[in-house]
Design an enzyme around this catalytic site. Sequence first.
Site, PDB file in Angstrom:
ATOM      1  N   TRP A 211      28.369  38.506  52.708  1.00  0.00           N
ATOM      2  CA  TRP A 211      29.636  37.826  52.381  1.00  0.00           C
ATOM      3  C   TRP A 211      30.793  38.626  52.990  1.00  0.00           C
ATOM      4  CZ3 TRP A 211      34.147  39.170  49.929  1.00  0.00           C
ATOM      5  CH2 TRP A 211      34.974  38.135  49.469  1.00  0.00           C
TER       6      TRP A 211
ATOM      7  N   ASP B 236      22.477  38.459  45.152  1.00  0.00           N
ATOM      8  CA  ASP B 236      22.248  38.965  46.510  1.00  0.00           C
ATOM      9  C   ASP B 236      23.257  38.358  47.487  1.00  0.00           C
ATOM     10  OD1 ASP B 236      21.029  40.402  48.506  1.00  0.00           O
ATOM     11  OD2 ASP B 236      19.300  39.063  48.706  1.00  0.00           O
TER      12      ASP B 236
ATOM     13  N   ASN C 171      18.134  51.061  45.474  1.00  0.00           N
ATOM     14  CA  ASN C 171      19.517  51.032  45.961  1.00  0.00           C
ATOM     15  C   ASN C 171      20.133  52.419  46.168  1.00  0.00           C
ATOM     16  OD1 ASN C 171      20.401  47.951  44.219  1.00  0.00           O
ATOM     17  ND2 ASN C 171      19.716  48.253  46.326  1.00  0.00           N
TER      18      ASN C 171
HETATM   19  C1  FPP Z   1      23.120  42.648  46.498  1.00  0.00           C
HETATM   20  O1  FPP Z   1      23.900  42.387  47.635  1.00  0.00           O
HETATM   21  C2  FPP Z   1      23.950  43.103  45.391  1.00  0.00           C
HETATM   22  C3  FPP Z   1      23.900  44.329  44.832  1.00  0.00           C
HETATM   23  C4  FPP Z   1      22.977  45.379  45.302  1.00  0.00           C
HETATM   24  C5  FPP Z   1      24.783  44.747  43.738  1.00  0.00           C
HETATM   25  C6  FPP Z   1      25.293  43.674  42.825  1.00  0.00           C
HETATM   26  C7  FPP Z   1      26.447  44.217  42.104  1.00  0.00           C
HETATM   27  C8  FPP Z   1      27.567  43.556  41.750  1.00  0.00           C
HETATM   28  C9  FPP Z   1      27.765  42.128  41.920  1.00  0.00           C
HETATM   29  C10 FPP Z   1      28.720  44.286  41.153  1.00  0.00           C
HETATM   30  C11 FPP Z   1      28.442  45.089  39.914  1.00  0.00           C
HETATM   31  C12 FPP Z   1      27.801  44.315  38.825  1.00  0.00           C
HETATM   32  C13 FPP Z   1      28.242  44.187  37.565  1.00  0.00           C
HETATM   33  C14 FPP Z   1      27.392  43.484  36.578  1.00  0.00           C
HETATM   34  C15 FPP Z   1      29.529  44.659  37.079  1.00  0.00           C
HETATM   35  P1  FPP Z   1      23.604  43.190  48.985  1.00  0.00           P
HETATM   36  O2  FPP Z   1      24.571  44.309  49.048  1.00  0.00           O
HETATM   37  O3  FPP Z   1      22.173  43.593  49.047  1.00  0.00           O
HETATM   38  O4  FPP Z   1      23.941  42.092  50.038  1.00  0.00           O
HETATM   39  P2  FPP Z   1      23.280  41.874  51.473  1.00  0.00           P
HETATM   40  O5  FPP Z   1      21.832  41.547  51.248  1.00  0.00           O
HETATM   41  O6  FPP Z   1      24.043  40.743  52.041  1.00  0.00           O
HETATM   42  O7  FPP Z   1      23.468  43.163  52.227  1.00  0.00           O
END
Ligand code: FPP
Length: 264
Positions: free
Chosen positions: A42, A37, A85
């Site tokens: 970031w 998360d 998502n």
């Molecule tokens: C949460 O951060 C993260 C995700 C919804 C996606 C995670 C995906 C990756 C790291 C890349 C793809 C994965 C692989 C295994 C190749 P957020 O977007 O919810 O962050 P925020 O809460 O700060 O908005």
Amino acid sequence: MPLETLLAWIPPGSPDEALARQVDGERLPVHIAIIMDGNGRWAARRHLPRVEGHRAGIDSVRDTVETAARLGIGVLTLWAFSVDNWKRPRGEVNTLMRLLKRYLRLELGTLMTHNIRFRVIGRADELASDVQRELSAAEARTAGNTGMLFNIALNYGGRAEIIEAVRRAMAAGVTPESLDEQRFSEFLYTAGQPDPDLLIRTSGEMRLSNFLLWQIAYSEIWVTDTFWPDFRRRHLLEAILAFQKRDRRYGGIKAPAAVALGVK
Ligand code: FPP
């Protein structure tokens, strides 16, 4: 031996080496699950589009998978995309899927080198066909590997998984009388796998967010303020060290107290 495999990869004299040397190789969590998360935040801190956070998060995935495999972790589960998502802007969803495909193409060699078996958990059949093809190819290619099992949770939701498991159990003719926790777990995506011993969540959020609801019943939870794109080997080692200091009781009493009470 696995600790040696990890140490061989860490620069001697580095802070990571000092951390790795503190890890008790005999008491490793068998299954580590991670809620990745903080990618969006970031990126926002750097005045970048959200997708740049996801892009940067790939390096963290790479580092974490290799660290866990070298350490001899049995199962690593990373949550890459939830059933919720899809509510995100289409461009962001498309980028996530593209990154996933690219990751699989680029990292297949690493998965093979480290004897890692790749598995998808979640409603993969609802993903685009090109993504499904890539995922199936990676699963098939790594199916014979005998080292760490790397689950990627995609289009995953804990409640959805439980409902699906109930449906599958009913379809298999399981009667209410014959159903118990062990039997039920055989209908989950994680059938045959040990439950996570350690659940890690990045970005400081104190929520489970519908992740592995059944499986994390007794997991130790470790939350770090670090955003996922900054998560590295060091953080995984810190989480494992914290885990090794925990006193897991599963609803029982502390071992010394048990001894004092004469409990065998
Ligand atoms: C949460 O951060 C993260 C995700 C919804 C996606 C995670 C995906 C990756 C790291 C890349 C793809 C994965 C692989 C295994 C190749 P957020 O977007 O919810 O962050 P925020 O809460 O700060 O908005």
